[in-house]
Design an enzyme around this catalytic site. Structure first.
Site, short mmCIF file in Angstrom:
data_model
loop_
_atom_site.label_atom_id
_atom_site.label_comp_id
_atom_site.label_asym_id
_atom_site.label_seq_id
_atom_site.Cartn_x
_atom_site.Cartn_y
_atom_site.Cartn_z
N LEU A 23 -7.52 -45.10 5.59
CA LEU A 23 -8.69 -44.70 4.82
C LEU A 23 -9.07 -45.77 3.80
O LEU A 23 -10.25 -45.94 3.49
CB LEU A 23 -8.45 -43.34 4.15
CG LEU A 23 -8.18 -42.20 5.12
CD1 LEU A 23 -8.14 -40.86 4.39
CD2 LEU A 23 -9.22 -42.15 6.24
N TYR A 144 6.27 -34.34 2.80
CA TYR A 144 5.01 -35.02 2.47
C TYR A 144 4.06 -34.08 1.72
O TYR A 144 3.56 -34.41 0.63
CB TYR A 144 4.38 -35.54 3.77
CG TYR A 144 2.95 -35.98 3.67
CD1 TYR A 144 2.57 -37.04 2.86
CD2 TYR A 144 1.95 -35.33 4.40
CE1 TYR A 144 1.25 -37.44 2.77
CE2 TYR A 144 0.63 -35.72 4.33
CZ TYR A 144 0.29 -36.77 3.51
OH TYR A 144 -1.02 -37.16 3.43
N LYS A 148 2.69 -34.12 -2.24
CA LYS A 148 1.28 -34.07 -2.65
C LYS A 148 1.05 -32.91 -3.63
O LYS A 148 0.23 -33.01 -4.54
CB LYS A 148 0.37 -33.94 -1.43
CG LYS A 148 0.35 -35.19 -0.54
CD LYS A 148 -0.23 -36.38 -1.27
CE LYS A 148 -0.35 -37.62 -0.41
NZ LYS A 148 -0.90 -38.77 -1.14
C1 15L Z 1 -2.74 -36.23 6.53
O1 15L Z 1 -2.47 -35.95 5.37
C2 15L Z 1 -2.40 -37.54 7.12
O2 15L Z 1 -2.40 -38.57 6.17
C3 15L Z 1 -3.28 -37.92 8.29
O3 15L Z 1 -2.68 -38.98 8.98
C4 15L Z 1 -3.56 -36.76 9.23
O4 15L Z 1 -2.46 -36.50 10.00
C5 15L Z 1 -4.03 -35.55 8.46
O5 15L Z 1 -3.23 -35.26 7.35
C6 15L Z 1 -4.17 -34.28 9.29
O6 15L Z 1 -3.75 -33.23 8.84
O7 15L Z 1 -4.76 -34.35 10.38
#
Ligand code: 15L
Length: 272
Positions: A23, A144, A148
């Site tokens: 991004l 992950y 966040k």
């Molecule tokens: C995200 O947070 C990821 O960074 C991205 O690579 C996608 O996998 C996206 O989510 C998603 O949920 O499709």
């Protein structure tokens, strides 16, 4: 195609972290028009600066490097850090320690606003038959998503305690086009990504606002009503891609958690 307004609001110096990421690469040419100088950062070398750009390399877990990175910037678009489900150690470094370093640097340099790339994976364990809003409790679908959620809480703390504004963008799936059935609901075009980031940078008052980053798709799992003050008006939709996606993926396996939960494949990843 870029989605720029006729009279863009200009910043003196804007910082884009994660500039060499997926991004970040999209936002790099798009953000240039909104600032005199676009400071680009990544942890590894990614080539030379162009006109109106400067490059400052930094590892987010390195406090001194991050402090230098935020010197003299008017606002930050924070796309840096780990962006997929991974073992805890890299997530701890990039998304926990790195976020604390970023917000401490913002406090010390009096940077007034940060646009933070959070993720839909903060609420990935809601089901695909539920509609979630930023007010609902978080349900991360892995380390992950959990990191966040920490980032969003940190942003709230730095607003409440130090007056640094943040818009946390719970980005869905920002790719050239939706890749599967899930993304018919979660997809956000790159033009809408630009609209969202620019709205988050320029809305007059945001405090700490949380908004889902998604295009104007026919099916959606996210209700952004409470973030209407940000002024994000998506103009694209996944609908033109629906027929092709459904033809490629004619059957939904309802026994597969990836087809049941909003986080898709992230909910089944790990342990590492
Ligand atoms: C995200 O947070 C990821 O960074 C991205 O690579 C996608 O996998 C996206 O989510 C998603 O949920 O499709």
């Amino acid at each position: 195609m870029l989605a720029q307004p006729a009279t863009p609001i200009r910043f003196r110096r804007l910082l884009l972290t994660g500039a060499a990421g997926n991004l970040g690469k999209e936002l790099r040419p798009r953000l240039k028009v909104y600032c005199d100088t676009l400071r680009l950062s990544h942890r590894r070398d990614f080539g030379p600066a162009g006109d109106g750009e400067e490059i400052v390399l930094a590892a987010l877990e390195d406090k001194a490097q991050v402090l230098a990175l935020l010197q003299d910037v008017d606002a930050v678009v924070h796309m840096g850090g780990v962006s997929t489900e991974q073992p805890w150690d890299p997530i701890l470094a990039g998304n926990i320690v790195g976020m604390v370093n970023l917000y401490e640097a913002a406090r010390l340099h009096r940077v007034p606003r940060i646009v933070f790339a959070s993720s839909n994976h903060v609420t990935g364990f809601y089901r695909q038959d539920e509609v979630v809003s930023p007010q609902d409790p978080v349900r991360p679908d892995g380390f992950y998503g959990l990191s966040k959620a920490f980032g969003e809480n940190l942003a709230q703390l730095y607003w409440d305690k130090y007056g640094i504004e943040t818009v946390s963008l719970r980005i869905g799936s920002s790719f050239p086009e939706p890749k599967d059935r899930r993304m018919l609901a979660t997809w956000m075009s790159f033009d809408d990504l630009e609209r969202l980031v620019v709205a988050a940078l320029t809305a007059p008052i945001v405090g700490h606002s949380i908004i889902y980053g998604v295009s104007d798709n026919r099916t959606t799992w996210w209700d952004n009503t409470s973030a209407r003050h940000v002024g994000y008006l998506p103009q694209d939709s996944s609908e033109p891609f629906r027929a092709a996606v459904e033809a490629r993926q004619p059957v939904i396996d309802r026994k597969n958690p990836a087809a049941v939960y909003q986080g898709g494949g992230f909910v089944t990843q790990g342990p590492f």
